[in-house]
Each structure stands twice: as structure tokens, then as C-alpha cells.
Scaffold this motif. Structure first.
Motif, PDB file in Angstrom:
ATOM      1  N   UNK A 202      -4.254   4.960  -8.572  1.00  0.00           N
ATOM      2  CA  UNK A 202      -4.418   4.002  -7.473  1.00  0.00           C
ATOM      3  C   UNK A 202      -3.564   2.760  -7.702  1.00  0.00           C
ATOM      4  N   UNK A 203      -3.447   2.340  -8.953  1.00  0.00           N
ATOM      5  CA  UNK A 203      -2.579   1.197  -9.270  1.00  0.00           C
ATOM      6  C   UNK A 203      -1.125   1.544  -8.943  1.00  0.00           C
ATOM      7  N   UNK A 204      -0.713   2.753  -9.305  1.00  0.00           N
ATOM      8  CA  UNK A 204       0.665   3.179  -9.010  1.00  0.00           C
ATOM      9  C   UNK A 204       0.894   3.296  -7.505  1.00  0.00           C
ATOM     10  N   UNK A 205      -0.099   3.796  -6.785  1.00  0.00           N
ATOM     11  CA  UNK A 205       0.001   3.878  -5.318  1.00  0.00           C
ATOM     12  C   UNK A 205       0.168   2.484  -4.725  1.00  0.00           C
ATOM     13  N   UNK A 206      -0.594   1.526  -5.236  1.00  0.00           N
ATOM     14  CA  UNK A 206      -0.494   0.138  -4.764  1.00  0.00           C
ATOM     15  C   UNK A 206       0.907  -0.403  -5.014  1.00  0.00           C
ATOM     16  N   UNK A 207       1.409  -0.192  -6.210  1.00  0.00           N
ATOM     17  CA  UNK A 207       2.749  -0.690  -6.565  1.00  0.00           C
ATOM     18  C   UNK A 207       3.804  -0.033  -5.688  1.00  0.00           C
ATOM     19  N   UNK A 208       3.674   1.260  -5.435  1.00  0.00           N
ATOM     20  CA  UNK A 208       4.640   1.945  -4.567  1.00  0.00           C
ATOM     21  C   UNK A 208       4.639   1.361  -3.158  1.00  0.00           C
ATOM     22  N   UNK A 209       3.446   1.079  -2.641  1.00  0.00           N
ATOM     23  CA  UNK A 209       3.361   0.501  -1.291  1.00  0.00           C
ATOM     24  C   UNK A 209       3.959  -0.893  -1.244  1.00  0.00           C
TER      25      UNK A 209
END
Length: 180
Positions: free
Chosen positions: A48-55
Motif C-alpha cells: 500500500x505504501x508503494x501504491x501510494x508512492x506510485x500514485x
């Protein structure tokens, strides 16, 4: 969505003009996002942290020129949305357990089987976590956390993760057992 090198470079440039400081800020932001998701009971906190960073990375070209303040606050705003989406997915994937007597027996049979699949330590933790009712339950959980030398929130997270594993196992077991 995958982040390109160009997108990642743009993100680092937004975090700081100095590439080394930007890299440290990036690591700090990722660590804080992971902690935030973990504290909210997310089993996939790193994802979820990586998804946030990608967004955020995808939005940086539009946001950065006019953004004022610390970039981490923008990350937190996006992380809240990612968390809400995760909660909706969790709620859709978790179905209530059946309520008729035959299904209750099947459910308990599956729960017994699934309890055998987790470690003894996890089994004891989850059994002790759900002991007692009302005020006694609260006091018991505080004592259990003290006994384990962890914060009460860390105990909640551990119990939640074990419960998610058991719920998934019971669901799979129920699908495999023949209906009576």
C-alpha cells in the motif's frame, strides 16, 4: 501502475534539489507510510505504501509547480484514499459466516482445522486475545500486551493479522467441505 525512471527522478527532484537528501526523504516517507498502514491494520502495508508512492509520482508533474508545504502531507492525503480503497476491497472479500446449525458445525470444524495450521504462539495469542467480555476483556488485553512487552496497538495488529489468516482458511475450508 509502474513508475518510470523519469517519473522517479521527477519525484526526487520535488522532494529536494540535492539527490542524496531527496533519497533520504523518500526513504523516510516510505517508512512513515508503512507505519501508518500497519497501525491501521493493513496486512499489506508495504504494498500500500508503494501504491501510494506510485500514485504521487504520477501526479507530481501537475502538483509540484503549485504545491506549497511539505510534500509528505500530500503523500498522507493520497495514502488516506489508498487506505479507504483497501478497506472497501477487504469488506467485499469478507463474507459473514453462515448462521444455520449445520453450517455452524461445519464452521467450527473448519476453524479447528485452521487453528492447527497456525503456529502455537499465534494460536495462544489469538485465543488469549479474545478471552473475557467488556471491561475484563480490555484489562486482559492490556495485561497481555504488557506480558509480551509490546504496545497495545501492536497486539491488536498481531491479532488482526492472525484473524485474517484464519478467516481466509475457514472460507477455503468451507468451500471444500461437502454441504450437509
Amino acid at each position: 501502475m509502474d513508475t518510470t525512471q523519469e517519473g522517479f527522478d521527477t519525484l526526487l527532484g520535488w522532494l529536494d534539489d540535492d539527490r542524496d537528501r531527496a533519497g533520504k526523504k523518500y526513504e523516510l516517507i516510505r517508512d512513515r507510510l508503512i507505519k501508518m498502514f500497519t497501525c491501521r491494520g493493513c496486512a499489506e502495508a508495504e504494498d500500500l505504501a508503494d501504491e501510494t508512492i506510485n500514485r504521487v509520482t504520477a501526479k507530481v508533474p501537475k502538483v509540484a509547480p503549485n504545491y506549497e508545504g511539505e510534500p509528505i502531507l500530500f503523500f498522507y492525503g493520497v495514502a488516506r484514499k489508498v487506505h479507504h480503497e483497501w478497506l472497501r476491497r477487504q469488506n467485499r472479500s469478507i463474507r459473514p459466516l453462515p448462521t444455520d446449525v449445520t453450517d455452524d458445525e461445519r464452521t467450527y470444524e473448519c476453524l479447528d482445522r485452521c487453528m492447527e495450521t497456525v503456529s502455537e504462539k499465534s494460536r495462544q495469542l489469538v485465543l488469549r486475545y479474545y478471552e473475557n467480555e467488556r471491561r475484563a476483556k480490555i484489562d486482559h488485553r492490556k495485561a497481555l500486551a504488557d506480558e509480551l512487552g509490546i504496545a497495545l496497538n501492536a497486539l491488536r495488529i498481531r491479532a488482526h493479522r492472525i484473524r485474517l489468516l484464519l478467516r481466509k482458511c475457514v472460507k477455503n475450508c468451507m468451500e471444500q467441505l461437502p454441504a450437509n
